[in-house]
Design a protein around this motif. Structure first.
Motif, PDB file in Angstrom:
ATOM      1  N   GLU A 234      -1.412  -4.268 -10.517  1.00 11.18           N
ATOM      2  CA  GLU A 234      -1.238  -3.635  -9.160  1.00 11.18           C
ATOM      3  C   GLU A 234      -2.364  -2.975  -8.730  1.00 11.18           C
ATOM      4  O   GLU A 234      -2.764  -3.018  -7.483  1.00 11.18           O
ATOM      5  CB  GLU A 234       0.279  -2.889  -8.947  1.00 11.18           C
TER       6      GLU A 234
ATOM      7  N   PHE B 248       2.878   1.864  -3.210  1.00 12.64           N
ATOM      8  CA  PHE B 248       1.799   2.051  -4.494  1.00 12.64           C
ATOM      9  C   PHE B 248       1.272   3.292  -4.471  1.00 12.64           C
ATOM     10  O   PHE B 248       1.576   4.167  -5.230  1.00 12.64           O
ATOM     11  CB  PHE B 248       0.600   1.184  -4.436  1.00 12.64           C
ATOM     12  N   GLU B 249       0.921   3.997  -3.284  1.00 11.52           N
ATOM     13  CA  GLU B 249       0.547   5.331  -2.975  1.00 11.52           C
ATOM     14  C   GLU B 249       1.715   6.272  -3.178  1.00 11.52           C
ATOM     15  O   GLU B 249       1.651   7.166  -3.775  1.00 11.52           O
ATOM     16  CB  GLU B 249      -0.113   5.448  -1.579  1.00 11.52           C
TER      17      GLU B 249
ATOM     18  N   LYS C 131      -7.366  -3.968  -0.157  1.00 18.59           N
ATOM     19  CA  LYS C 131      -8.205  -2.858   0.276  1.00 18.59           C
ATOM     20  C   LYS C 131      -9.599  -3.106   0.494  1.00 18.59           C
ATOM     21  O   LYS C 131     -10.488  -2.231   1.243  1.00 18.59           O
ATOM     22  CB  LYS C 131      -7.970  -1.411  -0.297  1.00 18.59           C
TER      23      LYS C 131
ATOM     24  N   TYR D 120      -4.478  -3.869  -5.252  1.00 22.88           N
ATOM     25  CA  TYR D 120      -4.745  -2.645  -4.492  1.00 22.88           C
ATOM     26  C   TYR D 120      -6.330  -2.638  -4.156  1.00 22.88           C
ATOM     27  O   TYR D 120      -6.385  -2.680  -2.918  1.00 22.88           O
ATOM     28  CB  TYR D 120      -4.388  -1.467  -4.663  1.00 22.88           C
TER      29      TYR D 120
ATOM     30  N   PHE E 134       0.739  -1.177  -0.058  1.00 27.69           N
ATOM     31  CA  PHE E 134       0.082   0.078  -0.033  1.00 27.69           C
ATOM     32  C   PHE E 134       1.018   1.195  -0.028  1.00 27.69           C
ATOM     33  O   PHE E 134       0.512   2.294  -0.538  1.00 27.69           O
ATOM     34  CB  PHE E 134      -0.925   0.082   1.080  1.00 27.69           C
TER      35      PHE E 134
END
Length: 354
Positions: A216, A34-35, A224, A220, A31
């Motif tokens: 991805e 990626f963010e 999530k 995600y 997480f």
């Protein structure tokens, strides 16, 4: 065999292998990276300014749902100072868009963002179901792509936003590069990898997920537990893009970096001055005021063909000649409302949270 440890934090158990890098990492690290990669893309490309009103193109699918979640997260974490909206386009596809819009309405409540839904029927007087009944499934994506792009700009202008962000990811952009090469479309090839586009007569539009892999984004959304609609458009299986997508997936299987490599190759393409000189300059449509390279924009051309019963007039030479043989455009022809860039307060009501 002992469980693998996360390659980043070296503490938690690795739960997944990143398609982009091959690293085996835990969920929390996934997480975070990626963010952070999306944040870095935003900062390095200087996409936003504090106080910007930003419309997120929301379809209810995985890309736009993850985009809404990540934009809200980053806006709060890094203090971008953005005012975020959800903007959805209802193409009028029974059994597909009506269901996905229910997901968007739930996203509105989950992310506490104002939502506006603008329909093809409202803007053009036609739904995609009605258009497909006239043109069949071979060229329907041409109509939808043209109408959708203009509808997004018009919806954003009605919301008085400064910027539209869409969920186009690295796979989408690599596919577009391949499509433009196969079609020999030099004009689009020169700009299809640009992360941000804006003309004098259009609203700024960007792709924060330019370097994010589709796999991805799916991971995600899955980890999530985001609420998204996963069914593909019922009219898209025969789209030309599908061939580029299959080819790209085969390349990715052999070399995962192929997606980013193709994007970087597209960025490196340089259109020669001789070719640029042959390309038409941008102007505004004499009928609706939207940007165009001809007297009439593509949307007005396609709509006129539909209204006059020659739906393929904007697609084939035969259809164009058939339309011309009917004589001048009737005075009572249905047309698209004049396009105006944002100026002042929103001109339409925003969907209320139920």
């Amino acid at each position: 065999m002992a469980p693998r440890i996360c390659a980043l934090c070296e503490n938690a158990r690795a739960m997944l292998k990143r398609p982009k890098t091959g690293q085996q990492i835990c969920r929390d690290c996934f997480f975070y990276v990626f963010e952070t990669e999306v944040h870095n893309t935003i900062i390095q490309s200087m996409l936003f300014q504090p106080g910007d009103r930003v419309a997120i193109g929301a379809s209810g699918g995985k890309d736009s749902t993850v985009l809404a979640h990540v934009m809200k997260t980053l806006n709060e974490r890094y203090g971008y100072g953005l005012e975020l909206f959800l903007l959805s386009i209802d193409e009028g596809i029974t059994g597909y868009r009506d269901d996905s819009l229910e997901t968007v309405k739930r996203n509105q409540q989950q992310y506490d963002m104002p939502l506006k839904i603008l329909s093809y029927d409202e803007l053009y007087g036609w739904t995609m179901d009605a258009i497909v009944s006239q043109v069949g499934r071979k060229n329907n994506c041409t109509f939808c792509g043209v109408f959708r792009r203009q509808a997004l700009d018009r919806g954003a202008a009605m919301l008085n936003v400064d910027h539209i962000v869409t969920g186009h990811n690295a796979d989408d952009i690599a596919e577009t590069v391949l499509m433009n090469i196969m079609r020999g479309d030099i004009a689009r090839l020169g700009r299809c990898t640009t992360i941000c586009t804006q003309g004098e007569d259009t609203i700024k539009r960007s792709k924060p997920f330019k370097y994010a892999y589709e796999k991805e984004i799916v991971m995600y959304a899955y980890f999530k537990k985001l609420d998204y609609f996963s069914t593909e458009c019922i009219y898209s299986p025969d789209a030309y893009r599908g061939h580029a997508r299959v080819f790209l997936k085969e390349l990715e299987a052999a070399r995962p970096s192929a997606i980013i490599d193709i994007i970087h190759s597209g960025e490196a393409f340089e259109v020669s001055e001789e070719v640029k000189a042959t390309q038409k300059s941008q102007q505004t449509c004499i009928r609706c005021g939207y940007m165009s390279s001809n007297d009439l924009c593509k949307a007005c051309t396609l709509l006129e063909g539909l209204e006059r019963g020659v739906a393929k007039s904007g697609i084939t030479d035969r259809g164009r000649k058939q339309l011309e043989s009917q004589g001048p455009t009737p005075d009572n022809l249905r047309t698209i409302p004049p396009f105006k860039l944002p100026s002042g307060n929103p001109t339409i009501a925003i969907e209320a949270t139920s």
